[in-house]
Design a protein around this motif. Structure first.
Motif, PDB file in Angstrom:
ATOM      1  N   THR A  62       0.844  -1.203   0.000  1.00 39.54           N
ATOM      2  CA  THR A  62       0.000   0.000   0.000  1.00 39.54           C
ATOM      3  C   THR A  62       0.877   1.250   0.000  1.00 39.54           C
ATOM      4  OG1 THR A  62      -1.778  -1.187   1.080  1.00 39.54           O
ATOM      5  CG2 THR A  62      -1.824   1.207   1.307  1.00 39.54           C
ATOM      6  N   PHE A  82      -5.630   8.577  -1.349  1.00 34.54           N
ATOM      7  CA  PHE A  82      -5.933   7.912  -0.070  1.00 34.54           C
ATOM      8  C   PHE A  82      -6.068   6.412  -0.280  1.00 34.54           C
ATOM      9  CE2 PHE A  82     -10.476   7.073  -0.879  1.00 34.54           C
ATOM     10  CZ  PHE A  82     -10.693   7.896  -1.985  1.00 34.54           C
ATOM     11  N   ASN A  83      -6.256   5.668   0.820  1.00 36.65           N
ATOM     12  CA  ASN A  83      -6.556   4.236   0.696  1.00 36.65           C
ATOM     13  C   ASN A  83      -7.985   3.992   1.191  1.00 36.65           C
ATOM     14  OD1 ASN A  83      -5.307   4.838   3.296  1.00 36.65           O
ATOM     15  ND2 ASN A  83      -5.464   2.670   3.742  1.00 36.65           N
ATOM     16  N   THR A  85      -9.460   1.783   3.005  1.00 37.36           N
ATOM     17  CA  THR A  85      -9.723   1.405   4.398  1.00 37.36           C
ATOM     18  C   THR A  85      -9.912   2.613   5.304  1.00 37.36           C
ATOM     19  OG1 THR A  85      -8.476  -0.601   4.075  1.00 37.36           O
ATOM     20  CG2 THR A  85      -8.779   0.092   6.347  1.00 37.36           C
ATOM     21  N   ARG A  86      -9.196   3.691   5.012  1.00 36.67           N
ATOM     22  CA  ARG A  86      -9.302   4.862   5.880  1.00 36.67           C
ATOM     23  C   ARG A  86     -10.592   5.647   5.636  1.00 36.67           C
ATOM     24  NH1 ARG A  86      -3.303   5.377   5.666  1.00 36.67           N
ATOM     25  NH2 ARG A  86      -2.589   5.556   7.797  1.00 36.67           N
ATOM     26  N   VAL A  87     -11.402   5.212   4.667  1.00 36.91           N
ATOM     27  CA  VAL A  87     -12.679   5.891   4.413  1.00 36.91           C
ATOM     28  C   VAL A  87     -13.768   4.817   4.546  1.00 36.91           C
ATOM     29  CG1 VAL A  87     -13.963   7.359   2.794  1.00 36.91           C
ATOM     30  CG2 VAL A  87     -11.459   7.428   2.815  1.00 36.91           C
ATOM     31  N   GLU A 310      -3.156   9.551   5.002  1.00 29.80           N
ATOM     32  CA  GLU A 310      -4.093   9.959   6.052  1.00 29.80           C
ATOM     33  C   GLU A 310      -4.677  11.343   5.739  1.00 29.80           C
ATOM     34  OE1 GLU A 310      -5.888   8.564   8.329  1.00 29.80           O
ATOM     35  OE2 GLU A 310      -6.661  10.526   8.901  1.00 29.80           O
ATOM     36  N   ALA A 313      -7.223  10.892   3.063  1.00 29.18           N
ATOM     37  CA  ALA A 313      -8.432  10.216   3.552  1.00 29.18           C
ATOM     38  C   ALA A 313      -9.353  11.198   4.282  1.00 29.18           C
ATOM     39  CB  ALA A 313      -8.045   9.059   4.463  1.00 29.18           C
ATOM     40  N   ARG A 317     -13.158  11.550   3.223  1.00 33.36           N
ATOM     41  CA  ARG A 317     -14.281  11.312   4.152  1.00 33.36           C
ATOM     42  C   ARG A 317     -15.286  12.453   4.070  1.00 33.36           C
ATOM     43  NH1 ARG A 317     -10.034   8.928   7.628  1.00 33.36           N
ATOM     44  NH2 ARG A 317      -9.653  10.956   8.577  1.00 33.36           N
TER      45      ARG A 317
END
Ligand code: TYM
Length: 335
Positions: A62, A82-83, A85-87, A310, A313, A317
């Motif tokens: 990642t 972003f990735n 998972t963080r959203v 981060e 993300a 979000r």
């Protein structure tokens, strides 16, 4: 315009991903923003789980894929990077859309059929549901355009079907229908060893794919040893009919040089691969070498790459929140 696209963190970016998708992402960053639009690009780490991968490898991939995208020209100050998972809204919307998508629609997905092969019963539910997560990825941001390689077009058509059915069933005008954008220059880059297969990390031979992390010598060697035929190059693309290996190398040359295959063939007509392959190797090294050098520097500070994800993300979000709430309310869920 809102452009959204993703890439799985499966090892290194290869030339197929780069020419088929990521090069367009970089170009769109400038064009779309000049028109006041947004570009969002993500590492599809949740899609990465659909085929077993060791946890430490997924975590490293990642970060490495993020660094590769930055090295290739994605600017985290201008694009939201972003990735998944963080959203968490990606996973939440997937569950909602699972109740709209039909089993019959998923049964038609060729990628699932290819990847599951004969052992369908042994494939994970995640692999089967892969296209619904992909629909959530783009519908969550009201994406208008999704730059992808040819192989992902069917998944985006499914995303349009899911969006249409949701809007109709719940009597809302919530989801935008995303338009797939397939690069005209490089819709499909094939393996250098067997041009009947797309270039992919799952190709059996290391020599079949050029990775963006490869050294100059390795890149040149892979092109010098690429499979070809003994004939000279024709003067026009029609002359490549039935010569899949030759056509693949001409496609790669043209895409790397930002020229058309017709233009490349006009220059190389009558020349053999003894001349064409070294020229292609030099071109590839001149385009990919600087990307690799930036990548190697970025990998010296993996913590900073994680911090970039981060920050991206947090922005993603904010984009996603109102659409997720809109979908929940439309379905009668209390939020
Ligand atoms: P992935 O990681 O398999 O591929 C990333 C992108 O590279 C393109 N591509 C190719 N293009 C031309 N020739 C090739 N040989 C080649 N191999 C790969 C793919 O079409 C893709 O555009 N499912 C997506 C990831 C994803 C996504 C999304 C994309 C997850 N959610 C939402 C768009 C929107 C995929 O195939 O990734």
């Amino acid at each position: 315009m809102r452009v959204v696209s993703g890439i799985k963190p499966t090892g290194n970016l290869h030339l197929g991903n780069y020419l088929g998708a990521v090069k367009q992402w970089v170009a769109m960053q400038d064009d779309v923003q000049a028109q006041g639009g947004e570009t969002l690009y993500f590492i599809a780490d949740l899609h990465g789980l659909t085929e077993f991968i060791a946890p430490s490898e997924l975590a490293a991939n990642t970060i490495e894929m993020t660094a590769t995208l930055i090295a290739a020209g994605i600017d985290p100050a201008r694009s939201t990077l972003f990735n998944q998972t963080r959203v968490p809204a990606h996973s939440e919307l997937t569950w909602l859309l699972n109740n709209v998508a039909r089993v019959g629609w998923l049964n038609r997905m060729t990628q699932f059929k290819d990847k599951a092969g004969k052992n369908r019963e042994g494939a994970s539910v995640g692999l089967y549901d892969y296209p619904v997560l992909m629909a959530a990825d783009v519908l969550l941001y009201n994406a208008t355009h999704v730059p992808v390689g040819e192989d992902q077009k069917q998944h985006l058509e499914l995303a349009r079907d899911i969006a249409t059915k949701f809007n109709t069933d719940y009597g809302v005008d919530l989801f935008t229908l995303p338009e797939p954008l397939v690069s005209a220059a490089a819709p499909r880059i094939m393996s250098l060893r067997d041009a009947s297969m797309k270039m992919s990390k799952s190709n059996p031979s290391e020599m079949s794919l050029v990775k963006l992390i490869d050294s100059d010598d390795v890149i040149a060697d892979k092109f010098r040893k690429a499979k070809t035929d003994p004939d000279a190059l024709p003067g026009t693309p029609e002359g490549l009919e039935g010569r899949t290996e030759a056509r693949n190398l001409v496609t790669i040359f043209a895409a790397l040089a930002d020229r058309t295959p017709a233009d490349v063939l006009a220059e190389y007509e009558g020349k053999g691969f003894g001349q064409f392959k070294p020229a292609l190797a030099d071109l590839a090294v001149s385009v990919l070498g600087p990307i690799r050098d930036r990548l190697v520097r970025l990998l010296d500070d993996r913590a900073e790459v994680g911090a970039i994800l981060e920050r991206g993300a947090a922005k993603a979000r904010d984009f996603a929140a109102p659409i997720l709430v809109g979908a929940q309310r439309a379905m009668g869920l209390q939020v």
